[in-house]
Write a protein that holds these residues in place. Structure first.
Motif, PDB file in Angstrom:
ATOM      1  N   GLU A  99      -2.994 -12.920   1.044  1.00  0.00           N
ATOM      2  CA  GLU A  99      -2.239 -11.805   0.446  1.00  0.00           C
ATOM      3  C   GLU A  99      -3.098 -10.547   0.352  1.00  0.00           C
ATOM      4  OE1 GLU A  99      -0.835 -13.159  -3.364  1.00  0.00           O
ATOM      5  OE2 GLU A  99       0.203 -14.882  -2.496  1.00  0.00           O
ATOM      6  N   LEU A 100      -4.346 -10.727  -0.078  1.00  0.00           N
ATOM      7  CA  LEU A 100      -5.252  -9.589  -0.221  1.00  0.00           C
ATOM      8  C   LEU A 100      -5.510  -8.920   1.133  1.00  0.00           C
ATOM      9  CD1 LEU A 100      -7.864 -10.882  -2.810  1.00  0.00           C
ATOM     10  CD2 LEU A 100      -6.849  -8.595  -2.855  1.00  0.00           C
ATOM     11  N   SER A 153     -10.173 -12.521  -9.377  1.00  0.00           N
ATOM     12  CA  SER A 153      -9.380 -11.923  -8.292  1.00  0.00           C
ATOM     13  C   SER A 153      -9.813 -10.492  -8.011  1.00  0.00           C
ATOM     14  CB  SER A 153      -7.894 -11.934  -8.654  1.00  0.00           C
ATOM     15  OG  SER A 153      -7.442 -13.264  -8.785  1.00  0.00           O
ATOM     16  N   GLY A 154     -10.260  -9.784  -9.029  1.00  0.00           N
ATOM     17  CA  GLY A 154     -10.773  -8.429  -8.820  1.00  0.00           C
ATOM     18  C   GLY A 154     -12.015  -8.456  -7.942  1.00  0.00           C
ATOM     19  N   GLU A 183      -7.829   3.981 -11.755  1.00  0.00           N
ATOM     20  CA  GLU A 183      -7.701   3.685 -10.321  1.00  0.00           C
ATOM     21  C   GLU A 183      -6.300   3.181  -9.998  1.00  0.00           C
ATOM     22  OE1 GLU A 183     -10.827   2.291  -7.999  1.00  0.00           O
ATOM     23  OE2 GLU A 183      -9.646   0.885  -6.841  1.00  0.00           O
ATOM     24  N   GLU A 224     -10.913  -9.006  -4.516  1.00  0.00           N
ATOM     25  CA  GLU A 224     -10.414  -7.748  -3.953  1.00  0.00           C
ATOM     26  C   GLU A 224     -11.567  -6.859  -3.500  1.00  0.00           C
ATOM     27  OE1 GLU A 224      -6.973  -5.865  -5.305  1.00  0.00           O
ATOM     28  OE2 GLU A 224      -7.744  -3.830  -5.132  1.00  0.00           O
ATOM     29  N   SER A 255     -11.332   9.493  -3.024  1.00  0.00           N
ATOM     30  CA  SER A 255     -11.608   8.150  -2.466  1.00  0.00           C
ATOM     31  C   SER A 255     -10.369   7.541  -1.827  1.00  0.00           C
ATOM     32  CB  SER A 255     -12.095   7.200  -3.561  1.00  0.00           C
ATOM     33  OG  SER A 255     -13.405   7.523  -3.947  1.00  0.00           O
ATOM     34  N   PHE A 256      -9.206   7.889  -2.340  1.00  0.00           N
ATOM     35  CA  PHE A 256      -7.969   7.333  -1.798  1.00  0.00           C
ATOM     36  C   PHE A 256      -7.326   8.283  -0.783  1.00  0.00           C
ATOM     37  CE2 PHE A 256      -7.127   3.207  -3.735  1.00  0.00           C
ATOM     38  CZ  PHE A 256      -8.180   3.151  -4.633  1.00  0.00           C
ATOM     39  N   PHE A 259     -13.935  -0.877  -7.162  1.00  0.00           N
ATOM     40  CA  PHE A 259     -14.512  -2.070  -6.555  1.00  0.00           C
ATOM     41  C   PHE A 259     -15.432  -1.741  -5.375  1.00  0.00           C
ATOM     42  CE2 PHE A 259     -10.583  -4.260  -8.343  1.00  0.00           C
ATOM     43  CZ  PHE A 259     -11.290  -4.947  -9.321  1.00  0.00           C
ATOM     44  N   TYR A 293      -3.838  -4.261  -4.562  1.00  0.00           N
ATOM     45  CA  TYR A 293      -3.379  -5.628  -4.838  1.00  0.00           C
ATOM     46  C   TYR A 293      -3.617  -5.899  -6.314  1.00  0.00           C
ATOM     47  CZ  TYR A 293      -2.933 -10.719  -4.366  1.00  0.00           C
ATOM     48  OH  TYR A 293      -2.556 -12.037  -4.516  1.00  0.00           O
ATOM     49  N   TYR A 294      -4.909  -5.939  -6.709  1.00  0.00           N
ATOM     50  CA  TYR A 294      -5.246  -6.218  -8.103  1.00  0.00           C
ATOM     51  C   TYR A 294      -4.631  -5.156  -9.023  1.00  0.00           C
ATOM     52  CZ  TYR A 294      -8.320  -7.513 -12.036  1.00  0.00           C
ATOM     53  OH  TYR A 294      -8.821  -7.927 -13.248  1.00  0.00           O
ATOM     54  N   GLY A 338     -12.367   5.237   2.450  1.00  0.00           N
ATOM     55  CA  GLY A 338     -11.411   5.402   1.359  1.00  0.00           C
ATOM     56  C   GLY A 338     -10.713   4.129   0.967  1.00  0.00           C
ATOM     57  N   GLY A 339      -9.901   4.237  -0.083  1.00  0.00           N
ATOM     58  CA  GLY A 339      -9.138   3.101  -0.556  1.00  0.00           C
ATOM     59  C   GLY A 339      -9.896   2.208  -1.510  1.00  0.00           C
ATOM     60  N   ARG A 340     -11.069   2.654  -1.948  1.00  0.00           N
ATOM     61  CA  ARG A 340     -11.802   1.861  -2.939  1.00  0.00           C
ATOM     62  C   ARG A 340     -12.679   2.796  -3.758  1.00  0.00           C
ATOM     63  NH1 ARG A 340     -15.080   0.227   2.160  1.00  0.00           N
ATOM     64  NH2 ARG A 340     -17.157   0.963   1.669  1.00  0.00           N
ATOM     65  N   GLY A 363      -3.627  -1.165   0.563  1.00  0.00           N
ATOM     66  CA  GLY A 363      -4.751  -0.589  -0.152  1.00  0.00           C
ATOM     67  C   GLY A 363      -4.735  -0.881  -1.634  1.00  0.00           C
ATOM     68  N   ARG A 405      -4.544 -16.575  -1.718  1.00  0.00           N
ATOM     69  CA  ARG A 405      -4.811 -15.247  -2.307  1.00  0.00           C
ATOM     70  C   ARG A 405      -5.581 -14.376  -1.326  1.00  0.00           C
ATOM     71  NH1 ARG A 405      -5.437 -15.039  -8.500  1.00  0.00           N
ATOM     72  NH2 ARG A 405      -3.250 -15.468  -8.083  1.00  0.00           N
ATOM     73  N   SER A 443      -2.583  -7.021   2.226  1.00  0.00           N
ATOM     74  CA  SER A 443      -2.383  -5.808   1.418  1.00  0.00           C
ATOM     75  C   SER A 443      -3.272  -4.667   1.877  1.00  0.00           C
ATOM     76  CB  SER A 443      -2.690  -6.083  -0.061  1.00  0.00           C
ATOM     77  OG  SER A 443      -1.689  -6.876  -0.631  1.00  0.00           O
ATOM     78  N   PHE A 444      -4.436  -5.020   2.403  1.00  0.00           N
ATOM     79  CA  PHE A 444      -5.360  -3.979   2.858  1.00  0.00           C
ATOM     80  C   PHE A 444      -5.221  -3.716   4.356  1.00  0.00           C
ATOM     81  CE2 PHE A 444      -7.926  -2.531  -0.714  1.00  0.00           C
ATOM     82  CZ  PHE A 444      -7.455  -3.377  -1.703  1.00  0.00           C
TER      83      PHE A 444
END
Lengths: 410, 410
Positions: free
Chosen positions: B112-113, B81-82, A85, B85, A116-117, B241, A239-240, B236-238, A237, B109, B116-117
């Motif tokens: 920031e997360l 942290s995951g 990922e 996220e 997915s992305f 997770f 971070y981790y 999308g984007g995941r 989209g 955190r 980021s999204f």
């Protein structure tokens, strides 16, 4: 001896007993060297204490040796799929073209991830059990309206046993000015993949296969060009799994991690990589090649059809097609429940059609003898016509011819 | 005894020796019960073999008890942290409003997360060492042009020791029809957080703090409303997770995992949760409360200022402000290098200003005595005017008054 064992094993009145001696013969999790298991039982370390910092730095240096690269190998607390990922999250841009070439279940994970992305994906879908042909990849890319940003492939397709010609696929991707991303989760440390020499842009791996560790660490060795491409697209989209965040931490002296590292797994990794480097990468690859030849010879001696070609060193897992008239799904179950030997059956569209014998990581000659003997016994139990000891004998002849004991360093 | 020990410790000619007996007194990784360490050294299991499937199912059931919820607790091979996220990836939509209320490094955190999204973030930035006030959160939300989809907060802010009134913050979020997401990584299993009773939509945690396991597992207990909100936004984007993918796997019978689970850590988690439930959640929370009172009493007896209020049960970590004229960064270093006691200093804007004594997870009365005594000795070494034994004495008086031995089950 083989005859006696096989006839005792084939007693149909024998019942399943989960408390018999167990043998793990799967391609992940793979068996661990005792030193690797034991180090996880030691008192846990604070991740910023000098004792752990030293382990972390040494393991990162060892990773670079095993990846055969000067890249910093970016590391994540995740399964191998998490590291996959990371490649997609850092390289795929919504509505921008990418190419996925797959020939099995793990190759299809690239497809699911890229979609997915939001990537516009051109998919070269090869027959499961066949290898992706470089020419076919070339045609797929040529037929795309726009050149892809990245090409996603699999080194060792664990669902079929096929290993791909990563060098040739890399040349095709580069001819079209695309970066190539290789899932080497099961193959890294079993089959040679000299990343820097071949110019492979991104190599992904995980801890729990040929690297002889438990699952829970994912790796991405990212070359300069891929890193630059990722930097162009830092539009959210991630971070981790953001490469630049982890790269920044690991570039500190001593190397740091942006998130709490899985410290017990790093202790294990440090020990396991030490064993691999002590054996020597060339010897490790050669051992895997001998074990794979023995597995193939044993399967042929049983009269089974091998599934998948053995070009480019199919030395990670060997798949055998189940005979007609035999319940293929029952065979790995019999191996496990009657004989304590855990091997994998088929996945996805190969469910019930194959049995897979792993030989990646902490495997030696006697492991192959065990796996083949258990397969032979289970096939007999399931009603197949097999000659007890034929497979073990064929494997032994391969070992004799190899002129070395193909056992890992311990 | 305290006087003798402290004077020996304060000998300025004593040199650092990394080979002395070690005591881990940090808030993650925390010390492990011996049974938890040992189980990781057992032979590794295939994740689809019955022996592991049983462990996995039992550990998932135990997680629900510890989270005090009927939700399936979604589990990831990742750091805490995951799992954080996962909440952001599933709930934050680009350019849609969310609220982050923070009062320390871990709260930031979330900020920031969420950025980021791509979320449009309203940020309530409280003083580090203070608690977020429910009224202030209410005002922040009222002042937003549009109501937030979600509010992100922290139960136990490990960087300062502050524990928040999660119940009151949940009521504020719900008043504005937003779901609330609580980072309970360090506090879950130390401070009561009855998720279902309080109606908390999402509770995040990790394995390596009060749950007495190594780092590498992240958890998200997701209620129905948050799950539905996530389903609306599957654009999308995941993938790794993605809550629905993991929920689908865990809903199978027996529970499955979409990616290879970190099997050694699951073995550890199963044992650790068993110990927590054997002690009983009420007793576990009470033990943490007694240990925290003792830590606070010891710090006051040393003449140090406690950092952060102790409302709502600040029972996870206790921070002491370093006296004027003392090099605050030197104190945890002296504790570690001279006395083998690893405690954490300050992070971020508190770097060099505080020392933090953890008491979350596998901690008992004598751990607090050790931590306080080492702090006292290190302060003396650094030139502070302390009375040897004052802190240990104050802690002992708290234990006496508690009328119980505040020791974990072993």
């Amino acid at each position: 001896m083989s005859t006696l064992v096989a006839s005792a094993y084939s007693d149909p009145t024998m019942t399943a007993d989960p408390y018999i001696k167990q043998y793990l013969m799967t391609a992940g999790p793979t068996p661990l060297p005792p030193q690797v298991s034991q180090v996880m039982a030691e008192p846990i370390a604070y991740h910023r204490a000098p004792a752990f910092v030293e382990v972390h730095a040494r393991a990162l240096a060892r990773l670079r040796e095993v990846f055969q690269t000067s890249n910093e190998v970016l590391s994540f607390a995740s399964s191998g799929s998490g590291a996959m990922e990371s490649a997609v999250a850092n390289l795929v841009v919504p509505a921008e073209p990418v190419t996925v070439a797959s020939a099995g279940k793990f190759g299809e994970r690239w497809l699911e991830l890229a979609r997915s992305f939001g990537g516009e994906v051109a998919h070269l879908d090869s027959e499961w059990g066949e290898a992706i042909q470089p020419d076919a990849l070339d045609r797929t890319i040529k037929e795309m309206g726009r050149p892809p940003r990245a090409v996603f492939v699999t080194q060792s397709e664990t669902s079929t046993g096929v290993v791909h010609d990563v060098r040739a696929l890399t040349e095709v991707a580069h001819r079209h000015d695309a970066v190539i991303v290789v899932d080497a989760i099961s193959g890294l440390g079993a089959v040679d993949l000299p990343q820097d020499e071949w110019g492979v842009d991104v190599v992904i791996s995980g801890s729990q296969k040929s690297l002889m560790c438990p699952p829970g660490l994912g790796f991405a060795s990212v070359g300069e060009r891929a890193m630059a491409l990722a930097a162009e697209t830092s539009d959210g989209g991630r971070y981790y799994f953001d490469w630049s965040r982890t790269a920044k931490g690991q570039a500190e002296d001593p190397p740091n991690s942006p998130f709490t590292p899985a410290v017990t797994l790093w202790r294990a990794l440090d020990v396991a990589l030490g064993l691999i480097l002590e054996e020597g990468l060339e010897n490790v690859f050669d051992r895997h090649a001998v074990l794979a030849r023995a597995a193939r010879a044993g399967i042929e001696a049983m009269g089974l059809e091998r599934f998948g070609p053995d070009d480019y060193g199919a030395n990670v897992v060997t798949a055998a097609r189940m005979p007609e008239g035999i319940d293929g799904a029952a065979v790995p179950k019999l191996m496990r429940d009657r004989y304590g030997v855990t091997a994998a059956g088929g996945q996805g569209r190969l469910n019930g059609r194959i049995v897979r014998i792993a030989h990646c990581g902490y495997f030696g000659a006697f492991d192959i003898v065990i796996a083949l003997t258990a397969l032979e016994a289970a096939l007999a139990d399931a009603g197949a016509d097999v000659e007890p000891g034929a497979a073990a004998g064929a494997a032994q002849r391969v070992f004799s011819r190899a002129g070395r004991a193909p056992e890992p360093v311990a």
